[in-house]
Structure formats: structure tokens, C-alpha cells
Design an enzyme around this catalytic site. Sequence first.
Site, short mmCIF file in Angstrom:
data_model
loop_
_atom_site.label_atom_id
_atom_site.label_comp_id
_atom_site.label_asym_id
_atom_site.label_seq_id
_atom_site.Cartn_x
_atom_site.Cartn_y
_atom_site.Cartn_z
N ALA A 21 0.83 -1.21 0.00
CA ALA A 21 0.00 0.00 0.00
C ALA A 21 0.86 1.26 0.00
O ALA A 21 0.44 2.32 -0.44
CB ALA A 21 -0.93 0.00 1.21
N ARG A 23 3.72 1.68 -1.67
CA ARG A 23 4.66 1.81 -2.77
C ARG A 23 4.39 3.09 -3.55
O ARG A 23 3.26 3.57 -3.62
CB ARG A 23 4.60 0.59 -3.70
CG ARG A 23 3.35 0.42 -4.55
CD ARG A 23 3.40 -0.97 -5.17
NE ARG A 23 2.45 -1.15 -6.27
CZ ARG A 23 1.16 -1.41 -6.11
NH1 ARG A 23 0.64 -1.45 -4.90
NH2 ARG A 23 0.38 -1.57 -7.15
N CYS A 42 15.97 4.83 -13.36
CA CYS A 42 16.88 5.43 -14.33
C CYS A 42 18.34 5.11 -13.98
O CYS A 42 18.69 4.89 -12.82
CB CYS A 42 16.70 6.95 -14.33
SG CYS A 42 15.24 7.50 -15.25
N HIS A 115 14.70 6.92 -19.43
CA HIS A 115 13.34 7.05 -18.92
C HIS A 115 12.34 7.07 -20.08
O HIS A 115 11.78 8.10 -20.44
CB HIS A 115 13.20 8.31 -18.08
CG HIS A 115 11.95 8.30 -17.24
ND1 HIS A 115 11.86 7.63 -16.05
CD2 HIS A 115 10.73 8.85 -17.45
CE1 HIS A 115 10.65 7.77 -15.55
NE2 HIS A 115 9.94 8.51 -16.38
N HIS A 168 9.23 -1.15 -17.78
CA HIS A 168 9.58 -2.34 -16.99
C HIS A 168 8.50 -3.40 -17.15
O HIS A 168 7.39 -3.11 -17.58
CB HIS A 168 9.74 -1.99 -15.51
CG HIS A 168 8.46 -1.66 -14.81
ND1 HIS A 168 7.79 -0.46 -14.99
CD2 HIS A 168 7.69 -2.37 -13.94
CE1 HIS A 168 6.69 -0.44 -14.26
NE2 HIS A 168 6.60 -1.60 -13.62
N GLN A 170 7.30 -7.31 -15.02
CA GLN A 170 7.48 -8.03 -13.77
C GLN A 170 7.53 -9.52 -14.06
O GLN A 170 6.97 -9.99 -15.06
CB GLN A 170 6.34 -7.72 -12.78
CG GLN A 170 6.35 -6.27 -12.33
CD GLN A 170 5.23 -5.97 -11.33
OE1 GLN A 170 5.25 -6.46 -10.21
NE2 GLN A 170 4.28 -5.16 -11.73
N HIS A 242 4.92 -26.71 -32.43
CA HIS A 242 4.57 -27.02 -31.03
C HIS A 242 5.78 -26.88 -30.11
O HIS A 242 6.81 -27.51 -30.31
CB HIS A 242 4.02 -28.44 -30.93
CG HIS A 242 3.62 -28.79 -29.53
ND1 HIS A 242 2.48 -28.29 -28.95
CD2 HIS A 242 4.24 -29.52 -28.58
CE1 HIS A 242 2.40 -28.72 -27.71
NE2 HIS A 242 3.45 -29.47 -27.46
N HIS A 295 1.50 -25.34 -24.75
CA HIS A 295 2.05 -24.58 -25.87
C HIS A 295 2.26 -23.17 -25.32
O HIS A 295 1.29 -22.51 -24.92
CB HIS A 295 0.99 -24.60 -26.98
CG HIS A 295 1.46 -24.30 -28.35
ND1 HIS A 295 1.40 -25.23 -29.38
CD2 HIS A 295 1.96 -23.18 -28.92
CE1 HIS A 295 1.84 -24.68 -30.50
NE2 HIS A 295 2.18 -23.44 -30.25
#
Lengths: 331, 331
Positions: A21, A23, A42, A115, A168, A170, A242, A295
Amino acid sequence: MPERRYEPVSGTWVVIAADRASRPHDIRTAADSPELESCAFCAGREDETTPAVATWAPLSSSSGEPWQVRIVPNLYPAFIDPSETLPLEFAESKSSKSGQPSRGYHDVVIESPRHVRRLTDLSQEECHLVFQAYRERLRQYATDPEIKVGLIFKNCGSSAGMSREHIHSQMVGLPFVPTTLQTELDRSQAHYSKFGTCLFCDLLEQEREQGERVVEETEQLIAYCPFASRFAFEIWILPKKHLFSFEDLANDSLSELSELMQRLLEKLEKQLGEPSFNYLIHTSPFDSHRKDHYHWHIEIIPRLSQLAGLELGSGIHINSVPPEAAAALLR
Amino acid sequence: MPERRYEPVSGTWVVIAADRASRPHDIRTAADSPELESCAFCAGREDETTPAVATWAPLSSSSGEPWQVRIVPNLYPAFIDPSETLPLEFAESKSSKSGQPSRGYHDVVIESPRHVRRLTDLSQEECHLVFQAYRERLRQYATDPEIKVGLIFKNCGSSAGMSREHIHSQMVGLPFVPTTLQTELDRSQAHYSKFGTCLFCDLLEQEREQGERVVEETEQLIAYCPFASRFAFEIWILPKKHLFSFEDLANDSLSELSELMQRLLEKLEKQLGEPSFNYLIHTSPFDSHRKDHYHWHIEIIPRLSQLAGLELGSGIHINSVPPEAAAALLR
């Protein structure tokens, strides 16, 4: 410390992560200054992130940048490194009805020292390196016997859940297979048992035959708007041959993929401005008997409207842009 | 005409409804005038909606209003009344691989003749009537042998998918059981087979015992923030006595429920300003052997943050407000 809890009615895993909360959010609104005074992602501010777990050198020494891609553990993680010692409360409560520690890796892939905000702001070579970084970190996860699966995702734009605008993605490495992937595994396994073929191979063959939802084919890849697109302008990318695991891709395949991804995002930007979007890379779990019925694929999900009560309450998605129309516009 | 398509990888139903792209949005931003010049849901503009399928008279004849609650078919429906004749394309394509017509009821419950936005803007009696309207329309759906289940949901606030601000909810009557409800039915059936008890009864008993997540109990109802709350400040309301169908509620129970709902929304507004939220009423399918293992309930879902790539790609929800903290604030 984040805690993992199970919701038995819907079968959903929830991570309760109170620290998140706090961040920071650095998304600029139109009214804000276009100059950003401080961004921890950066170049030159490396001491403001957690220490990198992997770093890729600049593509040319003349760039003057200290690095090109860095992977750092999320400062506000939903999953805690399995090697960390547990606090006493969790060590003692193992058998209780309470939640369990939320173990796993939760990394941030900082995709440029500059940036910039979007993959289309990168050169082809820079974008290629991003996909190599994904692959390398997945391979690292796979060496940890506690980790069952990896997931890569990007939140781009505020409607897609982005909290920092510096480019970015994650990555998470999880000690359990999450519901969405397990559903895909179960359904593709059932298809394989019934027909002896891969569900994804069959779907992509059908899309190639019908053609009207295909956005682009390259030598190894196909990109199409699925017949039952849940979101307007949703695009899936699959290897035509595949292949169940993303992390087995060779450099030439990653190069083809990263160039295709840049072209697709350019097409979306051309049609939709700079839409918020997520992309997800779904790859097979790391276990020893690999899933031949699975797949790997990428789902690109523009976030043009809100999920509303019907979606949350029924799981039915309403999409007001037929995928045939979306694909035609994108082609 | 909306078309229903099945996505076989995730097992999701999708409705492709191109006409909905043209529906009006009248949400005012702060910069707009606070005066709304035209709202088709306001009293006096009844000819701008589809004809009502049900109307409730004003609570007092001195109000001067022509009605208090109206239910009208959605002008931009995702589901088409089963009695309507199908266009030729669908009649002819029954056995093809293409989509099927998206059949069902899709209604709008206009919850006041006045241009107000929130349930807390209604009097107790007006709010009670809204819940009676839900029940009556569900009972109408149940008389149609093609319709298997009804779902009631509210989208309030732009982050919750609201497209018109005049107070309203939506109801759908569907000829199939949607995924989310089927999952709940399957899981509660499995629990019943294993333990001989209702999963929901067991959960609410546990919440009462532990107490820390309970927001309020009334004579017949309990409201709590679930142990594994997917969303910050999520609240569930359940009847304390086992009851699988919402539409079997008597007037006194609906009165208790509507008053509780108003108090809970007031509490959320007090803590969070005027948050966007959805609520969903989950009730058992209408079939003849009713589900004794199922338990009707309401999920209130504040929409304080966006669902991001992790939620879409894994089904794991991250919640940064522990439900114990949310419940304490709401109490």
C-alpha cells in the site's frame, strides 16, 4: 511480510501484502511537469532499487550507459524469496487455519536505462535483449527446486495497473501452479487425451485456415485476435511449431518474437493512441515430465474498458469489438 | 445481434456485442456542469427507454412521481430475449463452428425516478423496494423454462464499469450457468460431499467465531470481510440461516437486507470517499432439484485499484489491505 490465503468458494489464491500500500506511484498526469525529477529505475540511481539479481551490459560501449537491462527484486513484493528466514509468527503457525507465507520470486525487469515508457521506444536490439533477459531469469527460476513455474507480465498504462512509468515488466517464480495456468493445463490435457492433438496447435491451425482474425505471420510465429476474444483488440502470439516452454527459445526465435511484438504494439498504438495494455507470457511449469500438450503463448490485452459486475460475477466477458474487425484494422 | 462464443483455453464465455460500442456514456467529470440536461432514466423521459417489463408505483401518491422503480430491457443488450426470432444467419449456422446467438434477458433496474447516484441517496423504503424489484424479476425469469439462472449486479462509479450515473443495477437471466457460478456450485458440492455441511455455513460460522473480520450482524444476516478478500474492503453478506435462493426471501428479510446494505455502503463512503464499487447477488440456479449445498450471498467489491497482469495472467489477487484492518475500520 506478505501472506498467501486461499478463498475456497472461488478457488482463488489471494496474497495479503499490506506493505504494498505504501509503494510509490510516479505516473504523471497531463497537468504534471513533463520532466521527471526522480525515478529510481533510471541509470545513475541504482542504489535506490534493491540490488540487481542480473544485469545486461550496454549493447555498445559508446552509449555511455552503465547497463542496458537490470532485474531487481520488487521492493514491495507479493512473494518472498524462498531462501529468506521466516518470521516467528509464520514458523509457529504452520498447522493453523491462518494464511501461509507467500513464497516465491517477484522481480522487476528494468528494460532500459533511459526514462522511456513503451517497447516501441526501444531499438530492435534493445527489445531483443529484454526478451533474452526474460528467458535467462526463467532459467534461473527453473534451477530452484522449490519453484514450480514462472510468469512474465507487463502492466503498461494506468488502466493496466502500472504504478511506475519507466519501462519495466514483472516476473514471478512461484512454488505452486496458479489457477489460471492450471486451468489451461487441465483443459489442454483433456483435449490431448480426447483428440491426441495439442489444443493450441488445433486453434492456431483453425485461425490460419479461416484467416480473417490473423494479424501477422512470421516464419516461426503467428499473431491473431482469438475467435472468442475477451477484450477488444486482444492479440495472442503463438509459435507455429509445437513448443511448450518459452525458456527453450533460441536467440534467433527471440529476435523474431521481439520484432513482432514491437510491430504489434505499433499497430495498436496507431489504432488506439497509446492504450493501456497488459501482456502475459504463459509457459509450461518446470517439472521433470514436461507438458507436451501445452504450448507457450503471449496474450496482449488492451485495457480499453473496465471489467464490470457481469465479468466479476459471472466470468462472462462482453467485447464490443468483433475480433474479425479488430484484426482487419490491425492488418 | 450479440453472439456468444466459447474460449476453450480458459473455458470462458465471451459475448461479442458490437452494438454496445455505440451506447451513450453520461458520466460527468468534475469539469462538467453539475446540471444534467438529459437522462433517459429520469421520470418524464420514459419514452426514451425500451418499454418497461415491470413498474413499481411511488411509495406515496403525494410524491408526484409517476413511478418509483422501473425495469427495462437493456437498449444495448449482451443477451437477446429468447422469444425473439433469430436472424437468418444464426438459424442457418446452427451446426457450424461459429458462435451461437447470445440468448437471455438483460435488464436495467432504474432504482429511482430522481437523478441520484447511490443507494445511500434513497430512503429506507425506496431501497427496500429496489430489493423487492430484484426478487420479483428473478421470479419472472424462473418461470421461463429456457432460463437456468439469474444474476443481479451493480456497477457504481466509472472504475466499476458504470456508463450511466442515474442510479440503476442490471439483471441477466441466462440459459446456461456461467463459469463463476458453476465453480462455486462445484466447490460447494464437493465440500458437501466430503463433510456433509454447507461450505458457506462453515465459513460464516468460522468468521463469527473469530470475529475480527465481522463488520455487522443483524437478526438474519452477517456481513464480513472474507479471510481471503481478493479486493481491499471487499464485504460479503450472507444469511445466517442456510438458504440457497435469494428470490425466496420474504419482505421482512429484504427490508433487513436493504437497510444493512445502505449502512455498509455508508461505512465504505465514510472510509473511502465515494468509491467505485460493484455488488453481485449470487443465487442458486432455478432447476427443479434445488441446490441444498449452495447459499445465496452478496459480494460488495470496491474498485480501488486496477486488476493488473498478475491477476489476469495467474488468477492470483494481491490485496494490500488486510481484511482484519478493513473490518476494524468499517466497524
